[in-house]
Design an enzyme around this catalytic site. Structure first.
Site, mmCIF file in Angstrom:
data_model
loop_
_atom_site.group_PDB
_atom_site.id
_atom_site.type_symbol
_atom_site.label_atom_id
_atom_site.label_comp_id
_atom_site.label_asym_id
_atom_site.label_seq_id
_atom_site.Cartn_x
_atom_site.Cartn_y
_atom_site.Cartn_z
ATOM 1 N N LYS A 109 36.762 3.328 22.181
ATOM 2 C CA LYS A 109 36.783 3.043 23.626
ATOM 3 C C LYS A 109 36.611 1.544 23.900
ATOM 4 C CE LYS A 109 34.966 7.448 25.446
ATOM 5 N NZ LYS A 109 33.867 8.046 26.226
ATOM 6 N N GLY A 356 -17.579 1.566 -36.079
ATOM 7 C CA GLY A 356 -17.966 2.855 -35.497
ATOM 8 C C GLY A 356 -18.047 2.902 -33.985
ATOM 9 N N LYS A 357 -17.341 2.005 -33.293
ATOM 10 C CA LYS A 357 -17.345 2.049 -31.820
ATOM 11 C C LYS A 357 -16.849 3.406 -31.319
ATOM 12 C CE LYS A 357 -14.782 -1.457 -30.458
ATOM 13 N NZ LYS A 357 -14.345 -2.223 -31.615
#
Length: 729
Positions: A109, A356-357
């Site tokens: 349009k 040994g942690k």
């Protein structure tokens, strides 16, 4: 020659957008079908644009690529759009939905009513829009507003392009500032470095120069103060002595010291940076890091007060119980550590390999789990978290995942208002955690909870700023268990024995072992010899002797990136030897990427959930979509080719980047060329990354230099002081 990201465009192209096949509004990435000038057929163009629509006219610069799946395409490094001029193009543009309030019906349009003067009507005489059947005042206003926004986007993109900003970065700038982008950049382009991820001071400085901002402009010198401190932050510092900051800023900015002094006063007045003393040295801190160190000290001291959140546990009963459950006999030092942990609200456990942690942490966790204590486990990297899960049998997450990172902001959803739900938080590999991440983590820990900090303080400190674990230990404000006893089984490993020898300042055993071993030394006097020996070890000798995969199981760890025997150069050599690229490859940012390559992510990407140091393997490279897929821990992650500056090949990497990871086999070149980086904690960290095999390649002299050099570089931080003498307020 590899195609670098900013190399000059090879060809120009102009044409009409027939169709937008794909457009990502966030990144700006788009795939377009173009009716191009001089081309009979419609072509495919790949690039970045903030907004794009059918009917628009584009001009692009880039190169042609031939994709196996999609055929020939034009990859645009630069892409500029302009409004369509013909009535047909205008209708197509308006019908695309680009302008809110106009669809295909109204597009037809409007063009029927105004022809190719539609845009002039919208802009200059918008009241005339109401001449079109069906357009009332509300729809007319919507059309005018949407057109103004599109025009602003286009103007901003043209402005950014004209000042040397590539399209992908321009999209990021537009997304951050919107219609204020031009104003922000004109007034203070240095805001880009502060506000936009991926844009640093140097990029902002380049833009500023193009905008005509003088080298000595105060806006530049002020931004340069933060830049100098950020450079120091990259070296691990939280602040810098004033005596070091001024010459560093002078060198980086190339301006006189008086200007820097003036800029520093202004930055201090605005609290962008903060003055403080470390010992008796006057320092300047970035405000965020200064606040983070202080907050960590306050939170640790707050957590450490009071009793643990579980009822008192009788260690005399708990210790025999755990020994029966695990079948292990704990040494006296381990029992003492478990006793202390059961009675402490905050505790640090530190020690090297084989002490040994893991046994202690497991014992503590199993005792507490049996008492119904709610546990959370975390580590700074995916690999460290995975190792923790395997060692404990409990779920361990990365700190980022635990805190629920928000991909949009890079911030965390967990914090003081939404704390973690636990009675005990265990943090492993804490030597890797920098001050900002530790601050974020502690903010999310409820004050009633207990905290167990585990790590090896003798390893390298974090890549990011601060030295959190070392500062906590040296402060003497928090109880510490320092494990030194190497247990019998671990003592059979030459990796463990030599790691401890290095840590104690003794030379590792470099003589050829009498029988099979897990630690070897290969002599190489010259860098070229070292390179060829490393390639031979990775490609043939280690896979043949130990049955390991050369790409997935063997990792070369270098003291530094630079030089002929640095990670960068070795990566190119190893990539060519182990996974030579065929036709299907992409060259970006100075690297080649091909299917099968081992790669490393080098910055945190919260969207993709891949983090600095994560290792992945490339699956596919698709030139058609401009994407590459890599797998990280079994999860596929997709990268656009423009994002490949966050990936590097990882056949070789630096020891710094390897922290928190373990590899079946590790090869470490140690040459006098690495002199500036040869330090005891560096070699110690490298050696402790190897699980089944460690091979040093190089010169005994270089190993001696490393073992004897304990100086390291002092990190400027204040955490230890604040823990010793907290200041409230």
């Amino acid at each position: 020659m590899k195609a670098l990201p900013d190399s000059p465009p090879r060809e120009a192209l102009a044409g009409l957008v027939e169709r937008v096949t794909f457009h990502n509004a966030e990144s700006g990435f788009c795939v377009l079908r173009i009716k191009a000038r001089g081309h009979r057929d419609v072509i495919t163009v790949i690039g970045h644009a903030a907004a794009i629509s059918a009917g628009e006219w584009i001009t692009a610069a880039g190169e042609w690529v031939n994709d196996r799946t999609h055929g020939q395409q034009f990859r645009a490094r630069f892409l500029k759009t302009s409004p369509p001029a013909s009535a047909d193009g205008i209708e197509k543009y308006l019908a695309s939905g680009m302008i809110k309030g106009i669809g295909p019906v109204y597009a037809k349009k409007l063009v029927r009513a105004f022809g190719d003067k539609v845009f002039d009507v919208i802009e200059e005489t918008p009241d005339r829009l109401r001449e079109v059947d069906g357009i009332g005042p509300v729809r007319a206003d919507r059309i005018v507003a949407a057109w103004a926004e599109q025009k602003a986007v286009r103007e901003i993109m043209v402005f950014l392009h004209s000042h040397g900003v590539g399209t992908a970065r321009a999209v990021r700038i537009f997304k951050t500032y919107g219609t204020d982008a031009i104003q922000v950049m004109t007034e203070n382009p240095y805001r880009l470095a502060r506000d936009i991820r991926g844009i640093g001071f140097k990029t902002a400085d380049t833009i500023a120069m193009k905008l005509g901002i003088d080298k000595t402009a105060m806006v530049r010198v002020r931004a340069g103060i933060s830049y100098a401190l950020s450079e120091a932050m990259d070296e691990g510092h939280c602040g810098l002595p004033v005596a070091d900051l001024t010459p560093l800023a002078e060198k980086l900015l190339e301006v006189p010291a008086e200007l820097i002094a003036t800029a520093l006063d202004l930055e201090l007045a605005d609290s962008v940076v903060v003055p403080d003393r470390v010992g008796d040295v006057d320092c300047i801190f970035l405000a965020g890091l200064h606040g983070a160190e202080r907050a960590v000290a306050d939170k640790l001291l707050a957590l450490a007060t009071g009793a643990p959140p579980w009822p008192a546990i009788d260690a005399d009963k708990a210790l025999p119980w755990i020994e029966r459950r695990t079948g292990l006999t704990l040494a006296d030092s381990q029992k003492a550590a478990v006793r202390l942990a059961l009675a402490s609200k905050v505790l640090v456990i530190t020690g090297g390999p084989g002490v040994g942690k893991t046994t202690i942490v497991n014992s503590i966790l199993r005792i507490l789990a049996a008492k119904g204590v709610a546990l959370l486990l975390c580590a700074p990297t995916g690999r460290a978290a995975k190792r923790m899960s395997e060692a404990t049998g409990l779920e361990a997450r990365t700190i980022h995942r635990l805190l629920e990172v928000d991909p949009k902001t890079g911030g965390f959803k967990r914090g003081p208002d939404h704390p973690l739900d636990c009675d005990l938080l265990v943090v492993d590999e804490t030597s890797m955690v920098d001050i900002l991440l530790m601050n974020a983590l502690l903010k999310a820990v409820p004050t009633r909870a207990a905290l167990l900090i585990v790590g090896d303080v003798d390893q390298l400190p974090s890549v990011g700023p601060g030295q959190v674990l070392a500062d906590i230990i040296t402060s003497d404000a928090i109880p510490v268990v320092r494990l030194t006893e190497v247990f019998r089984q671990a003592a059979q490993s030459r990796i463990v024995v030599n790691a401890h020898r290095i840590n104690q300042g003794q030379m590792p055993e470099l003589d050829r072992p009498a029988e099979d071993s897990d630690f070897y030394y290969v002599h190489a006097e010259e860098p070229e010899v070292a390179v060829s020996r490393i390639i031979e070890l990775v490609k043939a000798r280690i896979p043949r002797r130990f049955g390991l995969d050369p790409i997935r199981d063997v990792q070369v760890l270098c003291p530094m990136n630079r030089g002929g025997i640095g990670a960068r150069s070795l990566n190119i050599e190893l990539q060519a030897a182990l996974n030579p690229a065929g036709e299907n490859k992409v060259e970006r940012f100075g690297w080649t990427f091909a299917p099968g390559d081992k790669v490393m992510q080098v910055e945190n990407d919260y969207d993709k959930e891949v983090y600095n140091g994560d290792i992945g393997y490339i699956g596919t490279v698709d030139s058609g979509t401009g994407e590459l897929t890599a797998t990280f821990d079994g999860r596929a992650v997709t990268y656009e080719f423009g994002e490949l500056d966050t990936l590097v090949p990882a056949y070789a990497t630096t020891i710094h980047k390897s922290q928190g990871s373990e590899y079946p086999a590790v090869i470490i070149p140690v040459m006098t060329q690495h002199y500036t980086m040869l330090q005891r904690n560096l070699i110690y960290t490298g050696v402790t990354r190897g699980k089944r095999l460690v091979v040093l390649v190089g010169q005994k002299k270089a190993v001696t230099i490393a073992v004897c050099n304990v100086s390291g570089r002092r990190r400027w931080s204040k955490l230890s002081e604040w823990l010793r003498s907290p200041v409230r307020g």
